[in-house]
Design a protein around this motif. Sequence first.
Motif, PDB file in Angstrom:
ATOM      1  N   ALA A   1     -55.305 -32.047  -4.136  1.00  0.00           N
ATOM      2  CA  ALA A   1     -55.731 -32.039  -2.884  1.00  0.00           C
ATOM      3  C   ALA A   1     -55.814 -33.338  -2.144  1.00  0.00           C
ATOM      4  CB  ALA A   1     -56.661 -31.223  -2.412  1.00  0.00           C
ATOM      5  N   TRP A   2     -56.467 -34.368  -2.815  1.00  0.00           N
ATOM      6  CA  TRP A   2     -56.867 -35.476  -2.523  1.00  0.00           C
ATOM      7  C   TRP A   2     -55.595 -36.664  -2.405  1.00  0.00           C
ATOM      8  CZ3 TRP A   2     -55.582 -39.176  -5.836  1.00  0.00           C
ATOM      9  CH2 TRP A   2     -55.631 -38.754  -7.418  1.00  0.00           C
ATOM     10  N   ASP A   3     -54.501 -36.281  -3.011  1.00  0.00           N
ATOM     11  CA  ASP A   3     -53.373 -37.171  -3.101  1.00  0.00           C
ATOM     12  C   ASP A   3     -52.754 -37.624  -1.790  1.00  0.00           C
ATOM     13  OD1 ASP A   3     -51.044 -38.282  -4.866  1.00  0.00           O
ATOM     14  OD2 ASP A   3     -50.056 -37.235  -3.274  1.00  0.00           O
ATOM     15  N   LEU A   4     -52.456 -36.842  -0.853  1.00  0.00           N
ATOM     16  CA  LEU A   4     -52.076 -37.238   0.316  1.00  0.00           C
ATOM     17  C   LEU A   4     -53.061 -38.321   1.119  1.00  0.00           C
ATOM     18  CD1 LEU A   4     -49.410 -37.753   2.237  1.00  0.00           C
ATOM     19  CD2 LEU A   4     -49.991 -35.422   3.298  1.00  0.00           C
ATOM     20  N   PRO A   5     -54.141 -37.854   1.387  1.00  0.00           N
ATOM     21  CA  PRO A   5     -55.035 -38.793   2.081  1.00  0.00           C
ATOM     22  C   PRO A   5     -55.526 -40.083   1.524  1.00  0.00           C
ATOM     23  CG  PRO A   5     -56.014 -36.428   2.009  1.00  0.00           C
ATOM     24  CD  PRO A   5     -54.964 -36.572   1.036  1.00  0.00           C
ATOM     25  N   VAL A   6     -55.328 -40.025   0.205  1.00  0.00           N
ATOM     26  CA  VAL A   6     -55.581 -41.391  -0.688  1.00  0.00           C
ATOM     27  C   VAL A   6     -54.186 -42.245  -0.530  1.00  0.00           C
ATOM     28  CG1 VAL A   6     -55.788 -42.429  -2.711  1.00  0.00           C
ATOM     29  CG2 VAL A   6     -57.345 -40.456  -2.218  1.00  0.00           C
ATOM     30  N   ARG A   7     -53.135 -41.702  -0.529  1.00  0.00           N
ATOM     31  CA  ARG A   7     -51.697 -42.446  -0.341  1.00  0.00           C
ATOM     32  C   ARG A   7     -51.846 -42.959   1.098  1.00  0.00           C
ATOM     33  NH1 ARG A   7     -46.719 -40.248  -3.351  1.00  0.00           N
ATOM     34  NH2 ARG A   7     -47.791 -39.161  -5.079  1.00  0.00           N
ATOM     35  N   ALA A   8     -52.344 -42.395   2.211  1.00  0.00           N
ATOM     36  CA  ALA A   8     -52.407 -42.758   3.552  1.00  0.00           C
ATOM     37  C   ALA A   8     -53.195 -43.732   3.776  1.00  0.00           C
ATOM     38  CB  ALA A   8     -52.788 -41.544   4.429  1.00  0.00           C
ATOM     39  N   ALA A   9     -54.481 -43.695   3.057  1.00  0.00           N
ATOM     40  CA  ALA A   9     -55.551 -44.867   3.083  1.00  0.00           C
ATOM     41  C   ALA A   9     -54.825 -46.001   2.384  1.00  0.00           C
ATOM     42  CB  ALA A   9     -56.960 -44.318   2.511  1.00  0.00           C
ATOM     43  N   CYS A  10     -54.382 -45.970   1.510  1.00  0.00           N
ATOM     44  CA  CYS A  10     -53.736 -46.915   0.547  1.00  0.00           C
ATOM     45  C   CYS A  10     -52.722 -47.856   1.488  1.00  0.00           C
ATOM     46  CB  CYS A  10     -53.221 -46.607  -0.648  1.00  0.00           C
ATOM     47  SG  CYS A  10     -54.540 -46.076  -1.964  1.00  0.00           S
ATOM     48  N   ALA A  11     -51.890 -46.821   2.125  1.00  0.00           N
ATOM     49  CA  ALA A  11     -50.632 -47.718   2.975  1.00  0.00           C
ATOM     50  C   ALA A  11     -51.711 -48.176   3.929  1.00  0.00           C
ATOM     51  CB  ALA A  11     -49.654 -46.419   3.481  1.00  0.00           C
ATOM     52  N   ALA A  12     -52.210 -47.557   4.788  1.00  0.00           N
ATOM     53  CA  ALA A  12     -52.935 -48.312   5.912  1.00  0.00           C
ATOM     54  C   ALA A  12     -53.836 -49.574   5.380  1.00  0.00           C
ATOM     55  CB  ALA A  12     -54.086 -47.248   6.595  1.00  0.00           C
ATOM     56  N   ALA A  13     -54.459 -49.479   4.491  1.00  0.00           N
ATOM     57  CA  ALA A  13     -55.036 -50.689   4.148  1.00  0.00           C
ATOM     58  C   ALA A  13     -54.324 -51.897   3.849  1.00  0.00           C
ATOM     59  CB  ALA A  13     -56.021 -50.524   2.733  1.00  0.00           C
ATOM     60  N   MET A  14     -52.963 -51.545   3.223  1.00  0.00           N
ATOM     61  CA  MET A  14     -51.842 -52.521   3.014  1.00  0.00           C
ATOM     62  C   MET A  14     -51.344 -53.099   4.268  1.00  0.00           C
ATOM     63  SD  MET A  14     -50.039 -51.930  -0.773  1.00  0.00           S
ATOM     64  CE  MET A  14     -49.907 -50.248  -0.600  1.00  0.00           C
ATOM     65  N   VAL A  15     -51.010 -52.170   5.445  1.00  0.00           N
ATOM     66  CA  VAL A  15     -50.428 -52.586   6.537  1.00  0.00           C
ATOM     67  C   VAL A  15     -51.442 -53.433   7.257  1.00  0.00           C
ATOM     68  CG1 VAL A  15     -49.954 -51.699   8.838  1.00  0.00           C
ATOM     69  CG2 VAL A  15     -48.868 -50.533   6.753  1.00  0.00           C
ATOM     70  N   LEU A  16     -52.594 -53.135   7.236  1.00  0.00           N
ATOM     71  CA  LEU A  16     -53.664 -53.956   7.855  1.00  0.00           C
ATOM     72  C   LEU A  16     -54.008 -55.395   7.302  1.00  0.00           C
ATOM     73  CD1 LEU A  16     -56.475 -51.131   8.699  1.00  0.00           C
ATOM     74  CD2 LEU A  16     -54.827 -52.594  10.204  1.00  0.00           C
ATOM     75  N   ALA A  17     -53.832 -55.512   6.007  1.00  0.00           N
ATOM     76  CA  ALA A  17     -54.067 -56.651   5.288  1.00  0.00           C
ATOM     77  C   ALA A  17     -52.549 -57.550   5.443  1.00  0.00           C
ATOM     78  CB  ALA A  17     -54.117 -56.362   3.795  1.00  0.00           C
ATOM     79  N   ILE A  18     -51.518 -57.096   5.415  1.00  0.00           N
ATOM     80  CA  ILE A  18     -50.350 -57.592   5.645  1.00  0.00           C
ATOM     81  C   ILE A  18     -50.083 -57.950   7.115  1.00  0.00           C
ATOM     82  CG2 ILE A  18     -47.746 -57.591   5.568  1.00  0.00           C
ATOM     83  CD1 ILE A  18     -48.139 -56.077   3.007  1.00  0.00           C
ATOM     84  N   THR A  19     -50.665 -57.254   8.033  1.00  0.00           N
ATOM     85  CA  THR A  19     -50.560 -57.677   9.382  1.00  0.00           C
ATOM     86  C   THR A  19     -51.443 -58.782   9.664  1.00  0.00           C
ATOM     87  OG1 THR A  19     -49.806 -55.557  10.024  1.00  0.00           O
ATOM     88  CG2 THR A  19     -50.822 -56.704  11.674  1.00  0.00           C
ATOM     89  N   ALA A  20     -52.617 -58.630   9.000  1.00  0.00           N
ATOM     90  CA  ALA A  20     -53.787 -60.033   9.289  1.00  0.00           C
ATOM     91  C   ALA A  20     -52.956 -61.167   8.802  1.00  0.00           C
ATOM     92  CB  ALA A  20     -54.945 -59.699   8.717  1.00  0.00           C
ATOM     93  N   LEU A  21     -52.406 -61.015   7.500  1.00  0.00           N
ATOM     94  CA  LEU A  21     -51.961 -62.415   6.787  1.00  0.00           C
ATOM     95  C   LEU A  21     -50.654 -62.872   7.763  1.00  0.00           C
ATOM     96  CD1 LEU A  21     -51.756 -64.198   4.466  1.00  0.00           C
ATOM     97  CD2 LEU A  21     -50.428 -62.683   3.405  1.00  0.00           C
ATOM     98  N   ALA A  22     -49.785 -61.790   8.192  1.00  0.00           N
ATOM     99  CA  ALA A  22     -48.611 -62.541   9.039  1.00  0.00           C
ATOM    100  C   ALA A  22     -49.192 -63.048  10.225  1.00  0.00           C
ATOM    101  CB  ALA A  22     -47.933 -61.228   9.294  1.00  0.00           C
ATOM    102  N   SER A  23     -50.161 -62.307  11.032  1.00  0.00           N
ATOM    103  CA  SER A  23     -50.626 -63.082  12.073  1.00  0.00           C
ATOM    104  C   SER A  23     -51.070 -64.329  11.951  1.00  0.00           C
ATOM    105  CB  SER A  23     -51.317 -62.272  13.185  1.00  0.00           C
ATOM    106  OG  SER A  23     -52.603 -61.911  12.342  1.00  0.00           O
ATOM    107  N   ALA A  24     -51.766 -64.583  10.841  1.00  0.00           N
ATOM    108  CA  ALA A  24     -52.483 -65.847  10.739  1.00  0.00           C
ATOM    109  C   ALA A  24     -51.354 -66.767  10.166  1.00  0.00           C
ATOM    110  CB  ALA A  24     -53.665 -65.846   9.537  1.00  0.00           C
ATOM    111  N   ALA A  25     -50.228 -66.523   9.752  1.00  0.00           N
ATOM    112  CA  ALA A  25     -49.499 -67.337   8.992  1.00  0.00           C
ATOM    113  C   ALA A  25     -48.231 -67.878   9.887  1.00  0.00           C
ATOM    114  CB  ALA A  25     -48.693 -66.787   7.980  1.00  0.00           C
ATOM    115  N   GLY A  26     -48.016 -67.095  11.045  1.00  0.00           N
ATOM    116  CA  GLY A  26     -46.830 -67.691  11.769  1.00  0.00           C
ATOM    117  C   GLY A  26     -45.687 -66.468  11.863  1.00  0.00           C
ATOM    118  N   SER A  27     -44.872 -66.593  12.814  1.00  0.00           N
ATOM    119  CA  SER A  27     -43.703 -66.023  12.855  1.00  0.00           C
ATOM    120  C   SER A  27     -42.674 -66.025  11.564  1.00  0.00           C
ATOM    121  CB  SER A  27     -43.104 -66.005  14.143  1.00  0.00           C
ATOM    122  OG  SER A  27     -42.278 -67.269  14.098  1.00  0.00           O
TER     123      SER A  27
END
Length: 164
Positions: free
Chosen positions: A83-109
């Motif tokens: 039962a925990w599978d989908l929420p954990v997958r979603a949380a992992c994906a959200a964490a990666m999206v936030l980390a990559i977005t932060a890195l991308a905005s700091a690194a330039g276009s």
Amino acid sequence: MISLTGFVVAYALAAPRGWPLALLAAWLTFALGTVAFALLTAAVHIPPTIGLLAACASFAAAARWFPATADTPSAPPPPPPPAWDLPVRAACAAAMVLAITALASAAGSRVAGLLAPAPIITSILAAFTHAQAGAPTALRVLRGMLTGFYVFAAFCWAVAEIAL
């Protein structure tokens, strides 16, 4: 896209050692490839069509290097995920999206563009499938994704051509 292909190949080659090491090897390969392409594109303009051809060549090469176990017949279906599978997958994906977005905005276009095909969904699907259904099934998932990369590369090429 070439860095993403490197991710898939590195994961496949390291898969027999378990999903944590395979995921680490894959992300390191993606990071090294992305850094190399950041340096290359800082020095040389690569036209979209050349990029598309290089990406497609990397997909074809990766398909040839892919471990043979990825072609084995399907195993019996795994049990339903917990039962925990989908929420954990979603949380992992959200964490990666936030980390990559932060890195991308700091690194330039330019670097943000190189990070656009970051293996977020590829990581989630490969690692969770590997952990729950084994390496051969994860390799089949990755081989299927590798086949789908052609369409994603064509989409990226079309967007780049329109932007010119």
